[in-house]
Design a protein around this motif. Structure first.
Motif, PDB file in Angstrom:
ATOM      1  N   VAL A  29       0.845  -1.205   0.000  1.00 44.60           N
ATOM      2  CA  VAL A  29       0.000   0.000   0.000  1.00 44.60           C
ATOM      3  C   VAL A  29       0.877   1.251   0.000  1.00 44.60           C
ATOM      4  O   VAL A  29       1.796   1.376   0.815  1.00 44.60           O
ATOM      5  N   THR A  30       0.597   2.169  -0.928  1.00 49.37           N
ATOM      6  CA  THR A  30       1.260   3.476  -0.904  1.00 49.37           C
ATOM      7  C   THR A  30       0.201   4.541  -0.650  1.00 49.37           C
ATOM      8  O   THR A  30      -0.812   4.597  -1.360  1.00 49.37           O
ATOM      9  N   LEU A  31       0.444   5.342   0.373  1.00 49.34           N
ATOM     10  CA  LEU A  31      -0.502   6.395   0.762  1.00 49.34           C
ATOM     11  C   LEU A  31       0.086   7.742   0.372  1.00 49.34           C
ATOM     12  O   LEU A  31       1.209   8.076   0.772  1.00 49.34           O
ATOM     13  N   TYR A  32      -0.653   8.526  -0.421  1.00 46.21           N
ATOM     14  CA  TYR A  32      -0.192   9.845  -0.867  1.00 46.21           C
ATOM     15  C   TYR A  32      -0.968  10.928  -0.123  1.00 46.21           C
ATOM     16  O   TYR A  32      -2.200  10.870  -0.064  1.00 46.21           O
ATOM     17  N   GLU A  33      -0.257  11.907   0.413  1.00 44.18           N
ATOM     18  CA  GLU A  33      -0.898  12.998   1.150  1.00 44.18           C
ATOM     19  C   GLU A  33      -0.266  14.320   0.712  1.00 44.18           C
ATOM     20  O   GLU A  33       0.955  14.439   0.669  1.00 44.18           O
ATOM     21  N   ARG A  34      -1.118  15.280   0.398  1.00 49.82           N
ATOM     22  CA  ARG A  34      -0.579  16.547  -0.123  1.00 49.82           C
ATOM     23  C   ARG A  34       0.118  17.377   0.950  1.00 49.82           C
ATOM     24  O   ARG A  34       1.016  18.154   0.651  1.00 49.82           O
ATOM     25  N   VAL A  35      -0.319  17.236   2.208  1.00 50.30           N
ATOM     26  CA  VAL A  35       0.318  18.014   3.286  1.00 50.30           C
ATOM     27  C   VAL A  35       1.698  17.413   3.556  1.00 50.30           C
ATOM     28  O   VAL A  35       1.837  16.200   3.711  1.00 50.30           O
ATOM     29  N   ALA A  36       2.708  18.290   3.610  1.00 48.07           N
ATOM     30  CA  ALA A  36       4.085  17.793   3.737  1.00 48.07           C
ATOM     31  C   ALA A  36       4.361  17.266   5.145  1.00 48.07           C
ATOM     32  O   ALA A  36       4.951  16.214   5.340  1.00 48.07           O
ATOM     33  N   ASP A  37       3.866  18.010   6.133  1.00 45.91           N
ATOM     34  CA  ASP A  37       4.210  17.678   7.508  1.00 45.91           C
ATOM     35  C   ASP A  37       2.909  17.398   8.273  1.00 45.91           C
ATOM     36  O   ASP A  37       2.185  18.329   8.642  1.00 45.91           O
ATOM     37  N   LEU A  38       2.619  16.136   8.480  1.00 47.95           N
ATOM     38  CA  LEU A  38       1.326  15.799   9.110  1.00 47.95           C
ATOM     39  C   LEU A  38       1.341  16.188  10.589  1.00 47.95           C
ATOM     40  O   LEU A  38       2.149  15.672  11.366  1.00 47.95           O
ATOM     41  N   GLN A  39       0.475  17.097  10.956  1.00 49.49           N
ATOM     42  CA  GLN A  39       0.417  17.600  12.332  1.00 49.49           C
ATOM     43  C   GLN A  39      -0.878  17.130  13.008  1.00 49.49           C
ATOM     44  O   GLN A  39      -1.901  16.990  12.328  1.00 49.49           O
ATOM     45  N   PRO A  40      -0.834  16.929  14.328  1.00 44.25           N
ATOM     46  CA  PRO A  40      -2.066  16.496  15.018  1.00 44.25           C
ATOM     47  C   PRO A  40      -3.041  17.652  15.233  1.00 44.25           C
ATOM     48  O   PRO A  40      -3.189  18.177  16.320  1.00 44.25           O
ATOM     49  N   VAL A  41      -3.693  18.104  14.149  1.00 47.29           N
ATOM     50  CA  VAL A  41      -4.584  19.269  14.234  1.00 47.29           C
ATOM     51  C   VAL A  41      -6.031  18.860  13.961  1.00 47.29           C
ATOM     52  O   VAL A  41      -6.305  17.741  13.534  1.00 47.29           O
ATOM     53  N   GLY A  42      -6.946  19.810  14.174  1.00 48.48           N
ATOM     54  CA  GLY A  42      -8.350  19.583  13.810  1.00 48.48           C
ATOM     55  C   GLY A  42      -9.280  19.806  14.989  1.00 48.48           C
ATOM     56  O   GLY A  42      -8.845  20.060  16.115  1.00 48.48           O
ATOM     57  N   ALA A  43     -10.557  19.712  14.689  1.00 48.93           N
ATOM     58  CA  ALA A  43     -11.603  19.965  15.685  1.00 48.93           C
ATOM     59  C   ALA A  43     -11.771  18.761  16.602  1.00 48.93           C
ATOM     60  O   ALA A  43     -11.217  17.693  16.361  1.00 48.93           O
ATOM     61  N   GLY A  44     -12.567  18.944  17.652  1.00 46.48           N
ATOM     62  CA  GLY A  44     -12.967  17.805  18.467  1.00 46.48           C
ATOM     63  C   GLY A  44     -14.035  17.037  17.703  1.00 46.48           C
ATOM     64  O   GLY A  44     -14.894  17.644  17.069  1.00 46.48           O
ATOM     65  N   ILE A  45     -13.957  15.718  17.731  1.00 47.88           N
ATOM     66  CA  ILE A  45     -15.018  14.945  17.071  1.00 47.88           C
ATOM     67  C   ILE A  45     -15.602  13.929  18.054  1.00 47.88           C
ATOM     68  O   ILE A  45     -14.933  13.516  19.002  1.00 47.88           O
ATOM     69  N   LEU A  46     -16.839  13.566  17.781  1.00 45.58           N
ATOM     70  CA  LEU A  46     -17.515  12.599  18.644  1.00 45.58           C
ATOM     71  C   LEU A  46     -17.505  11.245  17.940  1.00 45.58           C
ATOM     72  O   LEU A  46     -18.060  11.117  16.846  1.00 45.58           O
ATOM     73  N   LEU A  47     -16.831  10.279  18.544  1.00 42.43           N
ATOM     74  CA  LEU A  47     -16.846   8.929  17.978  1.00 42.43           C
ATOM     75  C   LEU A  47     -18.015   8.165  18.576  1.00 42.43           C
ATOM     76  O   LEU A  47     -18.250   8.215  19.791  1.00 42.43           O
ATOM     77  N   GLN A  48     -18.727   7.496  17.705  1.00 38.81           N
ATOM     78  CA  GLN A  48     -19.910   6.733  18.120  1.00 38.81           C
ATOM     79  C   GLN A  48     -19.529   5.274  18.349  1.00 38.81           C
ATOM     80  O   GLN A  48     -18.464   4.832  17.901  1.00 38.81           O
ATOM     81  N   PRO A  49     -20.397   4.480  18.963  1.00 37.11           N
ATOM     82  CA  PRO A  49     -20.100   3.049  19.104  1.00 37.11           C
ATOM     83  C   PRO A  49     -19.722   2.374  17.778  1.00 37.11           C
ATOM     84  O   PRO A  49     -18.889   1.470  17.768  1.00 37.11           O
ATOM     85  N   SER A  50     -20.293   2.834  16.655  1.00 37.18           N
ATOM     86  CA  SER A  50     -19.924   2.240  15.354  1.00 37.18           C
ATOM     87  C   SER A  50     -18.441   2.485  15.063  1.00 37.18           C
ATOM     88  O   SER A  50     -17.705   1.559  14.706  1.00 37.18           O
ATOM     89  N   GLY A  51     -17.997   3.727  15.227  1.00 34.37           N
ATOM     90  CA  GLY A  51     -16.590   4.055  14.973  1.00 34.37           C
ATOM     91  C   GLY A  51     -15.675   3.414  16.008  1.00 34.37           C
ATOM     92  O   GLY A  51     -14.556   2.989  15.685  1.00 34.37           O
ATOM     93  N   LEU A  52     -16.159   3.320  17.246  1.00 30.58           N
ATOM     94  CA  LEU A  52     -15.329   2.701  18.301  1.00 30.58           C
ATOM     95  C   LEU A  52     -15.126   1.219  18.022  1.00 30.58           C
ATOM     96  O   LEU A  52     -14.051   0.665  18.266  1.00 30.58           O
ATOM     97  N   ALA A  53     -16.161   0.561  17.484  1.00 27.89           N
ATOM     98  CA  ALA A  53     -16.016  -0.860  17.145  1.00 27.89           C
ATOM     99  C   ALA A  53     -14.985  -1.025  16.027  1.00 27.89           C
ATOM    100  O   ALA A  53     -14.174  -1.959  16.040  1.00 27.89           O
ATOM    101  N   ALA A  54     -15.010  -0.099  15.071  1.00 26.44           N
ATOM    102  CA  ALA A  54     -14.018  -0.168  13.985  1.00 26.44           C
ATOM    103  C   ALA A  54     -12.609   0.063  14.562  1.00 26.44           C
ATOM    104  O   ALA A  54     -11.659  -0.622  14.179  1.00 26.44           O
ATOM    105  N   LEU A  55     -12.490   0.998  15.495  1.00 30.13           N
ATOM    106  CA  LEU A  55     -11.175   1.249  16.115  1.00 30.13           C
ATOM    107  C   LEU A  55     -10.694   0.027  16.888  1.00 30.13           C
ATOM    108  O   LEU A  55      -9.510  -0.273  16.923  1.00 30.13           O
TER     109      LEU A  55
END
Ligand code: FAD
Length: 432
Positions: A29-55
């Motif tokens: 797998v090759t993953l391409y990302e336009r941002v050069a330096d991936l930083q831990p940024v962004g809004a707060g998000i609410l993970l639901q039981p569906s997303g938690l099960a995937a995690l």
């Protein structure tokens, strides 16, 4: 599909989660990302039981629940808490279930290090400008902004996970529409004031035209001592200039009049207007998500308004469903990505259709200037609070479990991720 790598464009939730699962299955797998330096940024998000099960399936549930903040209910009132409007509790779905308020940067950090550990080749600072499908492969191209294109090599398949404003989606031979919502939201992440810790995601409304929200957001990998909260304020995108001109104090006054005393300590953490970022969103609809060797997932495929708090969860469930579909193809020694992607689409269809429709219907009930929609919303939510059937519908929608207006269990194939992997009790005490 055996020899050439699978290309994924976009290192957001959908791209990273898919890359991890596919690499673990043995795909290059090759993953391409336009941002050069991936930083831990962004809004707060609410993970639901569906997303938690995937995690949990990905193996990141413990890391995320350690850092995120449990949310036991969504609780919304009219101005200054005079009237309860929304009260949806996770415990009404399953006694020990919960949502997880989390900094997007925490989720990204966890996914990124798992992708590296899984052996994904991550190429940052590369914006893919175009793809060309040929018999047996897909070729990716990037340009330098001056019209000089370079070819990035051949791939067996291409997964587009490049978000709502994808530049590549339109190159797919698939009917699609992208409709921007007129309203957006200002958001900020601030330290949680002393004594204001809560497991409620709290909202206040004035009709449909004002909404202020506070969501517990947990801590980050680097700052484990500082508990954070996310603030949200609804705003028509076109009014952002007027909001800036009116000044920060005018906004704080509006929040005080709407939410009263509980908002005060949070407001003190906002000292400049730049701390409030404007997020705008769009509704993306595609007739199908694949075209030959190319598949769209995440917001690129089905962006929706964040009113229902489902986008990142859908992206995570997409990743699990995609890995299942490609895993089955690998077992069957199928060399036809289009057939694998069609199988993925069949599994994801009902779930995504319901949430796209529900978020489109719900959004104007919380973000518009309509007085009658406010009455309609308050009446519908009254039913949702007081009638068992209404309550059940509201909570199964919230947790990400529905696959239709009449169904919540049947046809839940896209949620096999969590049927196989029920979310474990992790919330010891809630405020319900
Ligand atoms: C204010 C706000 C609140 C939200 N709250 C919630 C919530 O509570 N719960 C929830 O589940 N969801 C929420 N969402 C939605 C959620 O954030 C998104 O649904 C989710 O992040 C989508 O992930 P994605 O991987 O599909 O796309 P993205 O996270 O947008 O990732 C796309 C990636 O692709 C890269 N990219 C784009 N074009 C190219 C290119 N040409 N070449 C290379 N790379 C490219 C981008 O740089 C980016 O890194 C919220 C959204 C907003 C705006």
């Amino acid at each position: 599909m055996k020899d050439l790598p699978i290309a994924i464009v976009g290192a957001g939730t959908a791209g990273l989660a898919s890359a991890i699962l596919l690499a673990r299955q043995g795909w290059p797998v090759t993953l391409y990302e336009r941002v050069a330096d991936l930083q831990p940024v962004g809004a707060g998000i609410l993970l639901q039981p569906s997303g938690l099960a995937a995690l949990r399936h990905i193996g990141l549930l413990d890391e995320c629940t350690t850092l995120g903040a449990p949310v036991s209910r969504l609780f919304g009132t009219s101005a200054c808490a005079q009237r309860v409007i929304l009260d949806t509790r996770y415990a009404h779905w399953q006694a020990d279930s919960f949502g997880l308020g989390i900094h997007r940067g925490v989720l990204m950090t966890a996914l990124l290090s798992a992708a590296r550990a899984a052996g994904v080749t991550i190429r940052t600072g590369i914006a893919i400008s175009r793809f060309v499908q040929a018999p047996g492969h897909v070729r990716l191209l990037t340009d330098d902004g001056r019209g000089n294109e370079s070819v990035l090599g051949e791939h067996s398949a291409l997964i587009l996970a490049d978000g709502t404003r994808s530049q590549l989606r339109a190159q797919m031979q698939v009917r699609q529409t992208v409709k921007a919502y007129p309203w957006g939201a200002l958001w900020s992440i601030v330290p949680t004031p002393e004594g204001a810790d809560s497991t409620d995601l709290r909202q206040w409304y004035r009709g449909c035209s004002q909404m202020f929200g506070i969501m517990p957001t947990g801590v980050t990998h680097d700052q484990r001592q500082t508990k954070l909260s996310s603030l949200f304020w609804s705003l028509p995108v076109a009014s952002h200039g007027a909001w800036q001109q009116a000044g920060l104090e005018a906004w704080k006054d509006s929040v005080r009049k709407l939410a009263g005393e509980p908002a005060e300590a949070f407001l003190q953490a906002i000292e400049t207007p730049e701390q409030l970022m404007l997020a705008s969103y769009a509704d993306v609809r595609m007739q199908q998500w694949h075209d030959g060797r190319v598949l769209a997932i995440g917001d690129c495929a089905h962006a929706m308004s964040p009113q229902l708090g489902q986008g990142a969860n859908m992206a995570l469930v997409d990743a699990v469903a995609l890995a299942d579909a490609l895993g089955a193809c690998r077992q069957a020694q199928s060399a036809d990505p289009a057939a694998c992607f069609a199988a993925y689409g069949a599994v994801r269809g009902a779930h995504l259709r319901y949430y796209r429709q529900a978020s489109r219907l719900l959004t104007p009930l919380f973000q518009s200037h309509s007085a009658w929609l406010a009455v309609l919303r308050d009446s519908a939510l009254f039913v949702a609070r007081h009638l068992p059937m209404g309550r059940q519908h509201a909570v199964t929608t919230l947790v990400g479990a529905r696959t239709g207006w009449l169904l919540s269990g049947k046809g839940a194939a896209p949620l096999h991720a969590w049927r196989k992997l029920p979310v474990e009790p992790a919330l010891e005490a809630t405020s319900v």
